[in-house]
Design a protein around this motif. Structure first.
Motif, PDB file in Angstrom:
ATOM      1  N   LEU A 126       0.867  -1.169   0.000  1.00 23.89           N
ATOM      2  CA  LEU A 126       0.000   0.000   0.000  1.00 23.89           C
ATOM      3  C   LEU A 126       0.907   1.223   0.000  1.00 23.89           C
ATOM      4  N   THR A 127       0.544   2.241  -0.745  1.00 23.95           N
ATOM      5  CA  THR A 127       1.345   3.457  -0.803  1.00 23.95           C
ATOM      6  C   THR A 127       0.545   4.616  -0.214  1.00 23.95           C
ATOM      7  N   ILE A 128       1.167   5.298   0.736  1.00 23.35           N
ATOM      8  CA  ILE A 128       0.581   6.476   1.370  1.00 23.35           C
ATOM      9  C   ILE A 128       1.380   7.680   0.895  1.00 23.35           C
ATOM     10  N   ILE A 129       0.675   8.773   0.632  1.00 18.58           N
ATOM     11  CA  ILE A 129       1.395   9.991   0.283  1.00 18.58           C
ATOM     12  C   ILE A 129       0.954  11.146   1.163  1.00 18.58           C
ATOM     13  N   ALA A 130       1.879  12.081   1.312  1.00 13.26           N
ATOM     14  CA  ALA A 130       1.594  13.350   1.975  1.00 13.26           C
ATOM     15  C   ALA A 130       1.659  14.411   0.884  1.00 13.26           C
ATOM     16  N   THR A 131       0.624  15.245   0.812  1.00 16.16           N
ATOM     17  CA  THR A 131       0.615  16.317  -0.181  1.00 16.16           C
ATOM     18  C   THR A 131       0.478  17.670   0.500  1.00 16.16           C
ATOM     19  N   TYR A 132       1.014  18.662  -0.159  1.00 16.87           N
ATOM     20  CA  TYR A 132       0.887  20.049   0.285  1.00 16.87           C
ATOM     21  C   TYR A 132       0.661  20.873  -0.970  1.00 16.87           C
ATOM     22  N   HIS A 133      -0.474  21.531  -1.044  1.00 18.28           N
ATOM     23  CA  HIS A 133      -0.869  22.287  -2.241  1.00 18.28           C
ATOM     24  C   HIS A 133      -0.759  21.407  -3.494  1.00 18.28           C
ATOM     25  N   ASP A 134      -1.310  20.214  -3.415  1.00 18.19           N
ATOM     26  CA  ASP A 134      -1.359  19.245  -4.516  1.00 18.19           C
ATOM     27  C   ASP A 134       0.011  18.759  -4.988  1.00 18.19           C
ATOM     28  N   GLN A 135       1.050  18.974  -4.205  1.00 18.62           N
ATOM     29  CA  GLN A 135       2.380  18.462  -4.535  1.00 18.62           C
ATOM     30  C   GLN A 135       2.701  17.327  -3.561  1.00 18.62           C
ATOM     31  N   VAL A 136       3.176  16.198  -4.089  1.00 16.02           N
ATOM     32  CA  VAL A 136       3.570  15.069  -3.240  1.00 16.02           C
ATOM     33  C   VAL A 136       4.884  15.435  -2.560  1.00 16.02           C
ATOM     34  N   ILE A 137       4.850  15.490  -1.226  1.00 16.10           N
ATOM     35  CA  ILE A 137       6.053  15.872  -0.468  1.00 16.10           C
ATOM     36  C   ILE A 137       6.562  14.743   0.421  1.00 16.10           C
ATOM     37  N   GLY A 138       5.790  13.659   0.517  1.00 11.75           N
ATOM     38  CA  GLY A 138       6.206  12.535   1.341  1.00 11.75           C
ATOM     39  C   GLY A 138       5.504  11.271   0.894  1.00 11.75           C
ATOM     40  N   SER A 139       6.125  10.142   1.187  1.00 12.20           N
ATOM     41  CA  SER A 139       5.559   8.854   0.795  1.00 12.20           C
ATOM     42  C   SER A 139       6.009   7.762   1.766  1.00 12.20           C
ATOM     43  N   ALA A 140       5.125   6.806   1.963  1.00  9.78           N
ATOM     44  CA  ALA A 140       5.439   5.639   2.788  1.00  9.78           C
ATOM     45  C   ALA A 140       4.800   4.426   2.142  1.00  9.78           C
ATOM     46  N   SER A 141       5.379   3.257   2.387  1.00  9.92           N
ATOM     47  CA  SER A 141       4.778   2.030   1.871  1.00  9.92           C
ATOM     48  C   SER A 141       4.537   1.058   3.020  1.00  9.92           C
ATOM     49  N   ILE A 142       3.466   0.301   2.861  1.00  6.40           N
ATOM     50  CA  ILE A 142       3.098  -0.713   3.845  1.00  6.40           C
ATOM     51  C   ILE A 142       3.095  -2.059   3.140  1.00  6.40           C
TER      52      ILE A 142
END
Length: 105
Positions: free
Chosen positions: A38-54
């Protein structure tokens, strides 16, 4: 405001999250294995700034595999948010599997 969410597999955000981890962690990506995560993302103003995988495992054993945040984007704060969100996702999966087992009995 930073937003966190699970991506849809094979979506644009999914690949942005994977590529962010590849670039920040300077690691090779095994796309075959990524399909199982599973891929989780963190966005700020529609820009991907972080990601994690499970990595989803058998018998309710899932693990947080990789967390990456763009440099200069409050790395420790976003990393902690990604880790906490991933833990919530894993816990919700465990609860759902447990309730499915109870219904099947």
């Amino acid at each position: 405001m930073i937003q966190l969410h699970l991506t849809t597999p094979m979506s644009k955000e999914y690949f942005e999250g994977i590529h962010l981890r590849k670039n920040v962690l300077e690691d090779k990506i095994d796309y075959f294995k990524e399909q199982k995560y599973l891929t989780i993302i963190a966005t700020y103003h529609d820009q991907v700034i972080g990601s994690a995988s499970i990595q989803r495992g058998l018998f309710s054993t899932s693990k947080i595999r990789n967390i990456a945040v763009l440099p200069g984007k409050c790395e420790t704060v976003i990393e902690e948010k990604l880790r906490n969100y991933a833990k919530e996702v894993i816990e919700n999966q465990r609860k759902n599997k447990a309730s499915l087992k109870q219904k099947a009995s």
